[in-house]
Every structure is written in C-alpha cells, then in structure tokens.
Scaffold this motif. Structure first.
Motif, short mmCIF file in Angstrom:
data_model
loop_
_atom_site.label_atom_id
_atom_site.label_comp_id
_atom_site.label_asym_id
_atom_site.label_seq_id
_atom_site.Cartn_x
_atom_site.Cartn_y
_atom_site.Cartn_z
N LEU A 305 0.83 -1.20 0.00
CA LEU A 305 0.00 0.00 0.00
C LEU A 305 0.87 1.26 0.00
CD1 LEU A 305 -2.73 1.41 0.14
CD2 LEU A 305 -2.66 1.14 2.63
N ALA A 306 1.92 1.26 0.80
CA ALA A 306 2.81 2.42 0.83
C ALA A 306 3.45 2.67 -0.53
CB ALA A 306 3.88 2.22 1.90
N ALA A 307 3.84 1.59 -1.22
CA ALA A 307 4.45 1.74 -2.54
C ALA A 307 3.45 2.30 -3.53
CB ALA A 307 4.99 0.39 -3.02
N LEU A 308 2.23 1.82 -3.48
CA LEU A 308 1.19 2.33 -4.38
C LEU A 308 0.89 3.80 -4.11
CD1 LEU A 308 -1.20 -0.75 -4.31
CD2 LEU A 308 0.03 0.08 -6.32
N GLN A 309 0.75 4.14 -2.85
CA GLN A 309 0.46 5.53 -2.50
C GLN A 309 1.62 6.44 -2.90
OE1 GLN A 309 -0.44 5.00 1.67
NE2 GLN A 309 -2.65 4.90 1.28
N GLY A 310 2.83 5.94 -2.74
CA GLY A 310 3.98 6.72 -3.15
C GLY A 310 4.04 6.99 -4.64
N ALA A 311 3.40 6.11 -5.41
CA ALA A 311 3.36 6.27 -6.87
C ALA A 311 2.11 7.02 -7.34
CB ALA A 311 3.42 4.90 -7.53
N GLY A 312 1.33 7.55 -6.39
CA GLY A 312 0.15 8.33 -6.75
C GLY A 312 -1.11 7.53 -6.93
N CYS A 313 -1.13 6.30 -6.42
CA CYS A 313 -2.34 5.46 -6.51
C CYS A 313 -3.11 5.54 -5.19
CB CYS A 313 -1.97 4.01 -6.80
SG CYS A 313 -1.17 3.76 -8.40
N SER A 314 -4.41 5.75 -5.30
CA SER A 314 -5.27 5.76 -4.12
C SER A 314 -5.90 4.38 -3.95
CB SER A 314 -6.36 6.82 -4.28
OG SER A 314 -7.22 6.81 -3.16
N ALA A 315 -5.53 3.70 -2.88
CA ALA A 315 -6.06 2.38 -2.57
C ALA A 315 -6.18 2.28 -1.05
CB ALA A 315 -5.15 1.29 -3.13
N VAL A 316 -6.69 1.16 -0.56
CA VAL A 316 -6.85 1.01 0.89
C VAL A 316 -6.45 -0.40 1.32
CG1 VAL A 316 -8.70 2.72 1.13
CG2 VAL A 316 -9.27 0.34 0.63
N ALA A 317 -6.18 -0.53 2.61
CA ALA A 317 -5.90 -1.83 3.20
C ALA A 317 -7.20 -2.41 3.77
CB ALA A 317 -4.87 -1.70 4.31
N ARG A 318 -7.45 -3.67 3.46
CA ARG A 318 -8.62 -4.36 3.99
C ARG A 318 -8.24 -5.80 4.28
NH1 ARG A 318 -10.13 0.08 4.44
NH2 ARG A 318 -12.11 1.06 3.79
N ALA A 319 -8.42 -6.22 5.54
CA ALA A 319 -8.25 -7.61 5.95
C ALA A 319 -6.87 -8.16 5.57
CB ALA A 319 -9.36 -8.49 5.35
N GLY A 320 -5.83 -7.36 5.79
CA GLY A 320 -4.48 -7.81 5.51
C GLY A 320 -4.07 -7.80 4.05
N ARG A 321 -4.86 -7.13 3.22
CA ARG A 321 -4.58 -7.08 1.79
C ARG A 321 -4.80 -5.65 1.29
NH1 ARG A 321 -4.56 -12.32 -0.34
NH2 ARG A 321 -5.00 -11.60 -2.45
N VAL A 322 -4.24 -5.33 0.15
CA VAL A 322 -4.53 -4.07 -0.53
C VAL A 322 -5.70 -4.30 -1.47
CG1 VAL A 322 -3.70 -2.43 -2.26
CG2 VAL A 322 -2.21 -3.12 -0.41
N ARG A 323 -6.67 -3.39 -1.40
CA ARG A 323 -7.83 -3.50 -2.28
C ARG A 323 -7.77 -2.41 -3.34
NH1 ARG A 323 -13.47 -2.32 0.40
NH2 ARG A 323 -12.72 -0.19 0.05
N LEU A 324 -7.87 -2.83 -4.60
CA LEU A 324 -7.89 -1.93 -5.75
C LEU A 324 -9.24 -2.08 -6.45
CD1 LEU A 324 -4.37 -2.84 -7.15
CD2 LEU A 324 -4.94 -0.77 -5.89
N ALA A 325 -9.85 -0.96 -6.79
CA ALA A 325 -11.18 -1.00 -7.42
C ALA A 325 -11.18 -0.07 -8.62
CB ALA A 325 -12.25 -0.59 -6.42
N PHE A 326 -11.42 -0.62 -9.80
CA PHE A 326 -11.46 0.13 -11.05
C PHE A 326 -12.91 0.45 -11.41
CE2 PHE A 326 -7.48 -2.13 -11.21
CZ PHE A 326 -6.60 -1.28 -11.86
N HIS A 327 -13.15 1.74 -11.70
CA HIS A 327 -14.51 2.12 -12.10
C HIS A 327 -14.45 2.95 -13.39
CE1 HIS A 327 -18.72 2.16 -11.57
NE2 HIS A 327 -18.87 3.15 -10.70
N LEU A 328 -15.50 3.65 -13.67
CA LEU A 328 -15.70 4.22 -14.99
C LEU A 328 -14.76 5.39 -15.31
CD1 LEU A 328 -19.54 3.95 -14.78
CD2 LEU A 328 -18.16 2.83 -16.53
N TRP A 329 -14.15 6.01 -14.31
CA TRP A 329 -13.20 7.09 -14.56
C TRP A 329 -11.79 6.58 -14.82
CZ3 TRP A 329 -15.87 6.60 -9.90
CH2 TRP A 329 -15.16 5.96 -8.89
N ASN A 330 -11.53 5.30 -14.55
CA ASN A 330 -10.19 4.75 -14.71
C ASN A 330 -9.89 4.40 -16.15
OD1 ASN A 330 -10.97 3.33 -11.66
ND2 ASN A 330 -9.15 4.60 -11.89
N ASP A 331 -8.60 4.32 -16.48
CA ASP A 331 -8.18 3.95 -17.83
C ASP A 331 -6.91 3.12 -17.76
OD1 ASP A 331 -6.14 5.79 -17.35
OD2 ASP A 331 -7.07 7.36 -18.55
N ALA A 332 -6.35 2.79 -18.92
CA ALA A 332 -5.17 1.92 -18.97
C ALA A 332 -3.97 2.54 -18.27
CB ALA A 332 -4.83 1.60 -20.42
#
Length: 353
Positions: A305-332
């Motif tokens: 999670l720290a590495a992702l946040q450091g690279a400008g990615c917004s994600a969260v920790a849930r149950a000992g894992r990083v959760r990533l969720a892609f929706h309609l504003w996201n792209d490649a």
C-alpha cells in the motif's frame, strides 16, 4: 469516452470506499449550494430531485418504482428488518461481512435474536440446513469483491421460508443487478453509484412490506407527504415509500445526476469497463481473470500500500490485503501506474501491455 464524464483523477482506485461524482453531478451540487446561499432553494424542488432519483434507481435495479424507498444509510434500512423479527429469531450471515449488514441484527440480541455467520461459499447450504428466519448478505463482499452465489441463496431461502436481505452496495453500479430476486435489498449510493454520501436505497417486494417494522416513520413516509407534516394518525404510504426517511436534500441533487450518467452508459459498458481493466492488471501480475473490477493483493505489513500511494495510486488496506477498485473514470494509464509501483516495490520489471 467514458472517462470524459468525470474530471481527471489519475490513480484513483478506490471506488469500493468512495465513488467520484461525474462532472454533471458536481456542477449540479455547486449550483444547488449557490441557490441555497442565495435563498432560492425550495423544499418542493428538492422533493422532485428525490423522486427523479428514485425512478432512476428503480430502472437500474429492475424493480417498479413503488418498490423503492429512499434514505441515508444502509444500516438504518437493515434495521427495519431487524426490528420486526420475532423474539429468538435466527439470522444467517457471512463471515467477515460489512458491519452495516450484521450490526442491526446484533442490536436485537436483548430479545434473543441471534446472528450466526458462515463462509460465503457455504451460505446456501447453511440456509438449507439451519432454516433461519432471515438470510442477510452482501452480493459483493466489501473486503475483496467476491460475489455471492445469489441465485442459490435465494432458492435455498425460498424453500425454507426465510426472508432474504441483500446488500448491493458493492455491486450495483458496475454489475447489472436484478433486485426482484430478493425480498429486501439495501444500497448505499456513495460508492459504485457515485452519488453523495447521505443517499441510499431500499427495495422491498410487495409481499414483504408488512414484514418490516417501519419504526423510522416520519412525515416523508406518509401517503401524502405534505399532508403528513403535523399531527397524529396520518396514513403511511401503501408501498415501499412507507419506509422513506426524510432526505438529506443536497445529497439527492447529486444523486440524481450521477444516476442519470450511469443509466446513460448502459449495463454492459458499466460491467466491462472496470472489470476489463482489473483483469488486464491481473494478467500482467500473472493472476487468473475474475471478471470483476475489484482485486486484492497480500500486504500483511502495509508495504505494498505504501508503494502504491507513493506512486500516486489511491487504494486502501482491507483484511491484511490491498484492495484496488477500477470504475468508470479509470483507464489503462491507471493499470500502468499500479504495475510500475509494484515493479519498483519488488525490485524487478513487470510485463507491459
């Protein structure tokens, strides 16, 4: 392009926590605040926004408008079921379930109501074996996006006479959900439906209306809203509107526009856009496809999670894992950001698309 409907939000991969408003919704909210500040706001006008949102939601959920109730929070809506249960009733739920689904039933423990939980994959079999009064579950799990075998659960509940309560918060908005499959559904609209927090929906099958408590009844639950603001004895609405909670007006200005945008994009596009991006990321990480927009990665110490946040990615920790969720504003480009961040964290390059 789909992403044109949203302001740029590079690296925002957190729809499971908080959806982003489409431009149209944000603009409407700014205008509504200006109207409020300038003394031009109108309660009747706000009511029209609520009714438009109710109708749009009914279309998204494939139910008649009269099945839809409006409110502010999923837990308040689940509590309508919990408060109506007989003393000593058994509720069956899922291990690790989001608390808004289970908490209202736990709050009835003083009456002997109990909620037992089983693994998600065992839910239908447990319904058949345990014969609960209610089975309450999320269609998509909050922690990791896993989908329940909703048809099997509904069939098992029908056979034993259990009331089904399905939380669609983590599904409706990307998944085409037919809410007629369950007696009751609840949905907080501020995640995948991209609406302001404070807007939520309840659907109730007509034959289940009398099985709910209606203990939050106020003026907005009246058969005639504006004739129900004073005094005793006003008749409640005959359909699901009897469970309406007086709306947080400004939230519904945004909710209506968000639902308009989502409806205009079509069910197949809503499902495929985020799911294809997530599966593209899975492929580059050497993981099998799952055909859903949420994926999680092991992260017991928070380093990923720290590495992702450091690279400008917004994600969260849930149950000992990083959760990533892609929706309609996201792209490649968002997939590339994650791949690059994980490559830097692991100290080796990953495959590029």
């Amino acid at each position: 392009m789909t992403t044109d409907a949203w302001a740029p939000a590079p690296g925002y991969l957190n729809a499971s926590t908080l959806g982003l408003p489409p431009r149209r919704a944000a603009e409407a909210l700014h205008a509504a605040v200006d109207d409020w500040q300038g003394g031009r706001a109108c309660a009747v006008g706000y009511g029209a926004e609520v009714e438009a949102a109710r109708e749009l939601y009914a279309g998204l959920a494939h139910v008649p408008t009269g099945w839809v109730s409006v409110g502010s929070q999923a837990s308040v809506m689940v509590a309508e079921v919990a408060a109506a249960l007989p003393d000593g009733a058994l509720v069956l739920g899922v291990q690790g379930e989001f608390t808004s689904v289970t908490g209202p039933f736990e709050a009835q423990a003083h009456r002997g109501v109990r909620i037992d939980v089983v693994p998600l994959d065992d839910l239908a079999a447990a319904v058949r074996a345990r014969r609960p009064a209610v089975v309450a579950f999320s269609l998509a799990q909050s922690a990791d996006g896993r989908l329940a075998d909703a048809d099997a659960v509904a069939e098992a509940a029908r056979r034993v006479g259990a009331l089904t309560v399905c939380d669609t918060t983590q599904a409706l908005g990307w998944l085409d959900v037919d809410a007629t499959r369950w007696d009751v559904t609840v949905c907080s609209a501020y995640k995948w439906l991209c609406a302001p927090r404070g807007s939520a929906f309840l659907t109730v099958r007509p034959e289940a209306v009398d099985r709910l408590a209606g203990h939050n009844r106020g003026w907005y639950a009246g058969a005639d809203v504006w004739a129900s603001v004073y005094g005793l004895g006003f008749p409640a609405a005959s359909d699901a509107r009897r469970f309406d909670v007086s709306p947080a007006w400004l939230a519904w200005v945004g909710a209506r526009r968000s639902l308009e945008v989502l409806t205009g994009l079509g069910a197949e596009h809503r499902r495929r856009h985020g799911s294809d991006l997530a599966d593209g990321l899975r492929e580059r990480l050497g993981l099998p496809p799952q055909d859903r927009p949420v994926l999680t990665l092991p992260d017991p110490d928070g380093a990923v999670l720290a590495a992702l946040q450091g690279a400008g990615c917004s994600a969260v920790a849930r149950a000992g894992r990083v959760r990533l969720a892609f929706h309609l504003w996201n792209d490649a480009a968002d997939v590339d950001r994650v791949v690059d961040a994980l490559a830097a964290h692991r100290g080796r390059p990953l495959a590029r698309a």
